[in-house]
Scaffold this motif. Sequence first.
Motif, short mmCIF file in Angstrom:
data_model
loop_
_atom_site.label_atom_id
_atom_site.label_comp_id
_atom_site.label_asym_id
_atom_site.label_seq_id
_atom_site.Cartn_x
_atom_site.Cartn_y
_atom_site.Cartn_z
N GLU A 1 -4.77 6.51 -0.31
CA GLU A 1 -4.16 5.19 -0.35
C GLU A 1 -4.29 4.59 -1.75
OE1 GLU A 1 -4.66 0.65 1.51
OE2 GLU A 1 -5.99 2.27 2.16
N SER B 1 0.84 -1.20 0.00
CA SER B 1 0.00 0.00 0.00
C SER B 1 0.87 1.24 0.00
CB SER B 1 -0.92 0.03 1.22
OG SER B 1 -1.81 -1.07 1.21
N ARG C 1 -3.54 0.84 -3.61
CA ARG C 1 -3.17 -0.57 -3.45
C ARG C 1 -2.47 -1.06 -4.72
NH1 ARG C 1 -1.78 -3.76 0.07
NH2 ARG C 1 -2.32 -5.47 -1.33
#
Length: 326
Positions: free
Chosen positions: A267, A260, A269
């Motif tokens: 954020e 992450s 991923r």
Amino acid sequence: MKSSIGWGILGPGKIAQKFVDDLKLVKDGKLIAVASRSLKRAESFVQKNDAEYAFGSYEELFSCDTVDVIYIATPHTGHMEWTIKAMQAGKHVLCEKPLGINLAEVQEMISTARDNKVFLMEALWSRFNPAIQKVKRFIDKGKLGRVSYLNADFAFYGLNADEKGRILNPDLAGGSILDIGIYPVFLAYLILGKPLRIHSTSNFHKTGAEIQTSMIFEYEEAQAILYSGLTSESSMRAEIQGTKGSIYIDPRWHETDGFSIYIKNSEKRVDLPTKGKGYSHEIEEVHYCLKKGKLQSDLWSHQNSIDLISLLDEVRRQSGVVFPFE
């Protein structure tokens, strides 16, 4: 180099089985032969994995004409001896980490590889993990800013192991540093390079084996806090902090499937599953190098192995970790 590369296994233990499971996923590689000091053990491994030859001595493997490259999977104390003998017989070698017990061993192994003009690589599989490669490229492009902090550990409970086995036996270079401490040290080296200073301290088992080591790597504008141990489990989530954001590598970070990124309170991923367990990626690197006629990998070179063992030597020196045979 022919289109299909023939592999030999020297030391058919648990890690060798994991390696061979992944070799089956690499289309241009084939397991040809397995060597053990026990012919029965070699025959069992061959039967399970559909190889052609089982040898009851390592020397027989070195004479097998259809084997191009040998994977050395013995305990640490056998790495130098059998890697050198394999290379002197003209075989390319992928040797399980650590490449050698100390800098002197690694230098002798690399010198032998050069003298015999064969390929040699330390099997530090994490270097070829797709997610870790992605993290490295992201940081190298400056997207995390200047890295100022790194935290990585590797620990499991091993105090119930056989005291004569490789984990707790100093005569077999036992302890956490070379077995698992090599991973957090590798990550700090990969991301930040060689530190200016190292601070290290260890605790020991009644056998004399080191079982806990804490390390601080000091850089001009950064610190890495590292740990390895056999006294408990750890979360094994690695953290890298930069001036623009943070990266958290999923547990267990050394064989991770993703990470992450946190930048400006957002954020992102990144999921990059490994092929099989993950050994396949280092196998593919070996194949690439052999087909290109390269005698070392650009991703994990001889100099990288020298740098890594030099750091581990300094950690051991500061912590008072000396093996009886040194």
